[in-house]
Scaffold this motif. Structure first.
Motif, short mmCIF file in Angstrom:
data_model
loop_
_atom_site.label_atom_id
_atom_site.label_comp_id
_atom_site.label_asym_id
_atom_site.label_seq_id
_atom_site.Cartn_x
_atom_site.Cartn_y
_atom_site.Cartn_z
N GLU A 30 23.94 49.25 2.79
CA GLU A 30 24.37 48.25 3.78
C GLU A 30 25.06 47.08 3.09
O GLU A 30 26.04 46.55 3.60
CB GLU A 30 23.17 47.76 4.61
CG GLU A 30 22.59 48.80 5.56
CD GLU A 30 23.60 49.28 6.58
OE1 GLU A 30 24.40 48.47 7.10
OE2 GLU A 30 23.60 50.50 6.87
N GLY A 31 24.55 46.67 1.93
CA GLY A 31 25.18 45.60 1.16
C GLY A 31 26.57 45.99 0.69
O GLY A 31 27.50 45.19 0.71
N MET A 32 26.72 47.24 0.26
CA MET A 32 28.04 47.70 -0.18
C MET A 32 29.00 47.81 1.00
O MET A 32 30.18 47.51 0.87
CB MET A 32 27.92 49.05 -0.91
CG MET A 32 27.23 48.92 -2.24
SD MET A 32 27.13 50.40 -3.29
CE MET A 32 27.04 51.76 -2.21
N ARG A 33 28.49 48.22 2.16
CA ARG A 33 29.34 48.29 3.36
C ARG A 33 29.84 46.91 3.75
O ARG A 33 30.95 46.75 4.23
CB ARG A 33 28.58 48.91 4.52
CG ARG A 33 28.47 50.40 4.44
CD ARG A 33 27.78 50.95 5.66
NE ARG A 33 27.65 52.39 5.58
CZ ARG A 33 26.77 53.10 6.23
NH1 ARG A 33 25.91 52.50 7.05
NH2 ARG A 33 26.73 54.40 6.10
N GLY A 34 29.00 45.90 3.56
CA GLY A 34 29.39 44.53 3.87
C GLY A 34 30.47 44.01 2.96
O GLY A 34 31.17 43.07 3.31
N GLN A 35 30.64 44.61 1.79
CA GLN A 35 31.66 44.17 0.84
C GLN A 35 33.00 44.88 1.05
O GLN A 35 33.99 44.52 0.42
CB GLN A 35 31.18 44.42 -0.60
CG GLN A 35 29.98 43.60 -0.98
CD GLN A 35 29.45 43.96 -2.36
OE1 GLN A 35 29.95 44.87 -3.01
NE2 GLN A 35 28.43 43.24 -2.80
N LEU A 36 33.04 45.89 1.92
CA LEU A 36 34.27 46.63 2.18
C LEU A 36 35.26 45.74 2.94
O LEU A 36 34.86 44.87 3.72
CB LEU A 36 33.99 47.89 3.00
CG LEU A 36 33.27 49.02 2.29
CD1 LEU A 36 32.95 50.13 3.29
CD2 LEU A 36 34.11 49.57 1.15
#
Length: 164
Positions: free
Chosen positions: A144-150
């Motif tokens: 979820e954290g990586m998705r937020g950085q997209l």
């Protein structure tokens, strides 16, 4: 001081496939495989001991059967120690019954030893399950954290370059 992901660069923030990065950026160290070298062997021995306990619960044990059960118990404990980390093997050694004397254990002592071993193994299995659930939750938070950085629009399921 900078956050761990800022210091180490983008590749460290994403982690490698073999490690779990907790939400605070610390690499997870609760790998159940580190404590258990052969999970299948432990499951087989646990199932055998549990079934054996069920069989001897209502049976009157003569001297020969008590001697054989003592050997099975000692062998089971020895086999489990080989499949466990040194820490868990020491814990098992501390908790297991010692039937090394010349006197044969009573049927009750054997039943207690086997019940204790089954209970300990069930505790190990529950610990593994709890660790796996914790790792799964940490990986989900990391994703979820990586998705937020997209970049905007990428997290909506749109494919990147090269996708139809």
């Amino acid at each position: 001081m900078a956050a761990p992901s800022e210091e180490a660069g983008p590749s460290a923030a994403q982690g490698s496939p073999a490690e779990v990065i907790a939400p605070d950026g610390v690499t997870g160290g609760d790998d159940p495989q580190a404590d258990i070298e052969s999970p299948a062997k432990i499951i087989r021995i646990g199932a055998m001991v549990k079934q054996l306990l069920e069989e001897v619960r209502s049976t009157e044990l003569d001297e020969a059967s008590r001697d054989q059960l003592r050997g099975i118990y000692d062998n089971s404990v020895a086999q489990l120690k080989e499949a466990l980390s040194p820490e868990l093997a020491d814990e098992l050694d501390t908790l297991s019954f010692d039937f090394s004397g010349e006197d044969l254990p009573t049927g009750t002592e054997l039943r207690l030893a086997k019940a204790q071993l089954v209970g300990w193994l069930e505790g190990v299995f529950h610990g593994i399950q709890a660790t796996l659930v914790t790792q799964q939750m940490a990986m989900r938070q990391q994703l979820e954290g990586m998705r937020g950085q997209l970049p905007e629009g990428m997290s909506q399921g749109q494919g990147g370059p090269g996708y139809l």
